[in-house]
Structures are given as structure tokens and as C-alpha cells.
Scaffold this active site. Sequence first.
Site, PDB file in Angstrom:
ATOM      1  N   SER A 139      -0.396  -0.035  -1.372  1.00 12.43           N
ATOM      2  CA  SER A 139       0.752  -0.843  -0.965  1.00 12.43           C
ATOM      3  C   SER A 139       0.244  -2.218  -0.561  1.00 12.43           C
ATOM      4  O   SER A 139      -0.968  -2.455  -0.475  1.00 12.43           O
ATOM      5  CB  SER A 139       1.499  -0.195   0.208  1.00 12.43           C
ATOM      6  OG  SER A 139       0.774  -0.351   1.409  1.00 12.43           O
TER       7      SER A 139
ATOM      8  N   GLU B  27      -5.223  -1.719  -1.022  1.00 15.27           N
ATOM      9  CA  GLU B  27      -4.445  -2.524  -0.088  1.00 15.27           C
ATOM     10  C   GLU B  27      -4.189  -3.908  -0.677  1.00 15.27           C
ATOM     11  O   GLU B  27      -5.126  -4.596  -1.079  1.00 15.27           O
ATOM     12  CB  GLU B  27      -5.196  -2.699   1.240  1.00 15.27           C
ATOM     13  CG  GLU B  27      -5.173  -1.501   2.147  1.00 15.27           C
ATOM     14  CD  GLU B  27      -5.657  -1.831   3.547  1.00 15.27           C
ATOM     15  OE1 GLU B  27      -5.383  -1.040   4.462  1.00 15.27           O
ATOM     16  OE2 GLU B  27      -6.328  -2.867   3.733  1.00 15.27           O
ATOM     17  N   CYS B  28      -2.946  -4.311  -0.725  1.00 18.73           N
ATOM     18  CA  CYS B  28      -2.552  -5.658  -1.123  1.00 18.73           C
ATOM     19  C   CYS B  28      -3.155  -6.021  -2.491  1.00 18.73           C
ATOM     20  O   CYS B  28      -2.685  -5.539  -3.511  1.00 18.73           O
ATOM     21  CB  CYS B  28      -2.934  -6.666  -0.044  1.00 18.73           C
ATOM     22  SG  CYS B  28      -2.027  -8.224  -0.145  1.00 18.73           S
ATOM     23  N   GLY B  29      -4.206  -6.831  -2.535  1.00 22.85           N
ATOM     24  CA  GLY B  29      -4.817  -7.165  -3.814  1.00 22.85           C
ATOM     25  C   GLY B  29      -5.283  -5.933  -4.559  1.00 22.85           C
ATOM     26  O   GLY B  29      -5.165  -5.843  -5.797  1.00 22.85           O
TER      27      GLY B  29
END
Length: 450
Positions: free
Chosen positions: A431, A330-332
Site C-alpha cells: 500500500s 510500501e509506497c514506491g
Amino acid sequence: MTTRAIMVAAPRSGGGKTTLTLALLAAFGRRGLRVGAVKTGPDYIDPAFHAAITGRPGLNLDSWCMPHPLLHGVMAAACEDVDILVVESAMGLFDGLSLPDGGRGAPSDIAAFFGIPVLLVLDMSGQGQSVGPIAQGFARWSADVRVSGVVLNRVASARHERLGREAVQAAGLPVYGALMRQGGQVLPERHLGLVQAREHGNLAGWLADLADKAERELDLDGILSAAAPLAQSGAGGQLAGLPPPPGQRIAVADDAAFSFLYGHLALFWRQAGAELVPFSPVADEAPDPSCTACWLPGGYPELHAGQLAEAATFRSGLARFAQTRAVHGECGGFMVLGQGLEDAQGVRHAMAGLLDHSTSFARRKLNLGYREATLLADGVLGPRGTRLRGHEFHYATVLDAGRDAPLASLNSGLGEVLGACGGQRGFVSGSFFHVLATVPERVDAAIPTP
């Protein structure tokens, strides 16, 4: 003892909500009360401070992301063995999406749904008696939200306090104290908000000072009296809206670069029988090979990109893991799964290379808002067609989207089509989207009365 609750809210962000929340938690804990805390809206950093002082999981309540059964479940967990629950609001009290009340993601939705009285923090910087009309307007705005009193913040002098106190009292509201202005920045910040609790050099000493300040400058007895008992809700059984555990034993990256895992997910995954096994990519640790899934949360990989690029054990171990088992970022975490990450200085660092994209923190652009994602294929987050609710909050940009299949189609919180997001290849997916909850197939059927 029935848990009593009060919400700390303000007209805007930056008004002093976090400082007051932590001061109350520290002061009430010093009195021997069992303290708990929860944050409204999507946020990782403030709940980590809550957890550091309460010794309990940092939890969130969100009226747009979470269906009512999940709200009840999170609130029940937040109240377990707690005498006083302090609910810290996000943004301004009535800020949320342009939707009907109750599902806007606004702190006021949570206050109304659970009947939590509001302690309004008013920043007196640059004003005096004008805080009176502000307090009156907030108190009268919604019949479903009860403002129980006011704390004045950033007060410059005794005269300044008197002006504000008299104006608020003339508006018909009690004043439960005035936090005097102090030099310096109370909590250091960086691009996603406050510096993380785990990075604070002297957190215990700082919290002790906050407790002293609360005892000197706040009417703690009055605030306790203003808190209202919470009715116990039936939160047992299956929680509609809870994303299922991604595996039986989940390797979870957990260090200064990866720390943004929502507390309710970790708590309820454990209650569902899953085991979370932490490891540190920054310390060059690989996921435990006995685990059945690997989760790379968000965080600050851009600050540790050089270390991650040189973490050979982590990268090779993650690659072996991904050959046979699910890995999600997720993200990072999504940034680290890609081919490369450009740091703030524009230096490119090789990442895990398990997905095809490359990202940059040097070419910054704020992406912020609620998101609903619909999965485009079966995967670790659920079967194809599963709808997930959560948010994006990042400054990184995609330099090269690569050729991976997209993970999901994305809409804004208002239903605007934003296109495809993320990527998936084999057992690997990721994502920029942070998931908080799933959307039940029949949301209306899953919602009990409060």
C-alpha cells in the site's frame, strides 16, 4: 558521559533547520565529540543525512505514531555512546494534529516529554527587529517547552545581524550566532524533499564547509552549554509498539529507487534476531532465495521506471520468491508490485505484476498525512485487526485499482474514515502507507511515566 541533547527547531518549514543541524553535527564531530542525531516526525531524507555524518542509524521520534515505550527505546538507541544529540524538528516547533499536547505529532511534544531545550532558528529574510517578538512568543507559548536560545539565519550584513541580535536579546533570549546568507541553493530538492544523501556529489566536502561556517559564525561553546543531560530511561525488554520483523532473513531492496526504510525498524529488527539482506532492483538483482521475506521500501521508482521495467532478473526472481514467501511493498515498493507505472512524461512501464493495480506519476496529486491502518486479513504485517500507525507522503495516483483484496482500512490522524487501501494477493501485499509503529491493545497500560 551522560548524553546531552538540544533540539533545532523553527517557526516553519524551510527555515534552515537541516542546515544548522548538519553544521552542528559536523563542527561538534570535528571537536572529537561523539555526535548523534534524530528527527521528529515521519521523514526518511533528513535522517539519511544524519546517518551519513554520524555513522549511526538515522532515527525518528514521533509522538502520535509511537507509544511511550517505543519513544524511550528509540531515544535510548540514539543516545548510546553519544556525547551530544542534536534533535532536528519537523515543520514548525508547535505544528501537529489538532489534538491535546503530548500526542499531536508536534516537535514540541518530544521536547516536553524528554526535557530537551530548544535552539530556535529564525530566518531573517525580509525582516529585522521583528524576530524579537517571534522569539518571545515561541519562548512563552508553552510552559513545558524551554527555548534556550536563538540562531539567526540568512543574515544579509553586520547591520542586519545587529538588528536581529538586539531584538532577540531584548526579548530575554541569548543569540548563539548568525548564519550569513550565501548564494545558491545549499541542498538540492525534489518532489519529496531534499535529494538523498547517497546522491549528493560531494557530501564530505560540503559538510566540511558547513563545519567551517559553524566555527566562524556560531557560538558552539554556548550551544553545548545550553544542551541538557538526558535522564536514562528503562528501554530494555519487549518494546510495545514495535512492528515485529516480517521474517528471519529479510531481503530488503536498497538503492536509489528504494531507500525509505525507517531506521528504528531496521535497528530493532536486527536486535530481535532478524537479518537484513540488501539487494538492488535497479542493478537488476533479485531477492536472495535463502530469505524468508522480501521488503520493498518506498523511494523514487518513478525516476528509475525504465530500468526497473528492463530488470528481467529482478522481476523473474521476485515472482519466484512470491510463490512461497511474503513480499511487501510500501509506497514506491507498492507501485513496483503493480502492473504498470506511468512516469512523469506519461510513459507507461511494465512493473512486477504481482498485484493488480497501476499507478501514475504524471497525474500528480499530493497525499500527505498521518494514517492509522487496520489490517483486514492475516499477513506479513500482523494478524487481522492489527492497528498500525504511520503516514502517507506521495504524489503518485492510482490509475486502476485492480481487483485485489484490500490490505487495510485507513483512518486519518484525526480518526476520519478514508476507506480501504492497498492490495494483497497470495503472499504479496502492499500500500502507499508507511508503517512506523503498531498500536498496543491497551495503550494506556503500556505507557510508563517519562
